[in-house]
Design an enzyme around this catalytic site. Structure first.
Site, PDB file in Angstrom:
ATOM      1  N   GLU A  86       8.362   9.445  10.909  1.00 39.26           N
ATOM      2  CA  GLU A  86       9.203   8.772  11.889  1.00 39.26           C
ATOM      3  C   GLU A  86       9.603   7.333  11.601  1.00 39.26           C
ATOM      4  OE1 GLU A  86       8.987   8.648  16.681  1.00 39.26           O
ATOM      5  OE2 GLU A  86       7.189   8.108  15.541  1.00 39.26           O
ATOM      6  N   ARG A 138       3.999  10.087  12.021  1.00 35.87           N
ATOM      7  CA  ARG A 138       4.486   8.568  12.393  1.00 35.87           C
ATOM      8  C   ARG A 138       4.915   8.067  11.284  1.00 35.87           C
ATOM      9  NH1 ARG A 138       5.316  10.079  16.768  1.00 35.87           N
ATOM     10  NH2 ARG A 138       3.749   9.920  18.510  1.00 35.87           N
ATOM     11  N   SER A 140      11.126   0.963  -6.880  1.00 39.45           N
ATOM     12  CA  SER A 140      10.479   1.856  -7.645  1.00 39.45           C
ATOM     13  C   SER A 140       9.077   2.454  -6.962  1.00 39.45           C
ATOM     14  CB  SER A 140      10.149   1.005  -9.110  1.00 39.45           C
ATOM     15  OG  SER A 140       9.191   1.846  -9.701  1.00 39.45           O
TER      16      SER A 140
END
Length: 146
Positions: free
Chosen positions: A90, A87, A113
């Site tokens: 995703e 997830r 960063s």
């Protein structure tokens, strides 16, 4: 000792001690996220926190030394199979370009960063279902012209 062996020793000792990552990090004096990442081999600890972690978990000096070694920050580039990790993969796939566009508008051409960085994970209780709150906080690094 290799980082993978270090991680296995830490996880076994943590499990045996019935200790959470949060409790371990509190005893070491660093953030939960950073301590967990170091224990999983993706960051290193300085001597004092490495030794403290090993003292808390009853681990030997070899683990403390390995905790202090610089990591080789590589990971598997295949699509993650674990549902939670997938997830997150995703989310970056769906929202990565959106995040890049908004960061570009607000800061200019550059990156966030991952060195001057913190990551916090919180539980937000909600009557409709508890929420996972992930906060990434990284210094903006503008690209330079030369």
């Amino acid at each position: 000792m290799k980082k993978i062996e270090m991680t296995e020793a830490i996880i076994l000792a943590k499990k045996s001690a019935k200790m959470s990552w949060e409790a371990l990090a509190e005893k070491v004096g660093l953030s939960t996220t950073f301590v967990t990442s170091a224990c999983l081999g993706m960051n290193s600890l300085k001597k004092e926190p490495a030794e403290k972690l090993c003292e808390v978990l009853g681990l030997d000096e070899e683990v403390a030394i390995t905790l202090q070694e610089y990591p080789n920050k590589t990971w598997d580039f295949t699509i993650p199979q674990d549902p939670l990790v997938y997830r997150l993969y995703e989310v970056v796939g769906v929202y990565g370009e959106t995040i890049k566009e908004i960061v570009g508008e607000k800061f200019g051409d550059g990156i966030m960063s991952a060195i001057d960085f913190s990551l916090d994970i919180y539980k937000e209780e909600n009557p409709l279902g508890d929420r996972v709150v992930i906060t990434m906080n990284g210094k903006f690094l503008p690209y330079k012209s030369w």
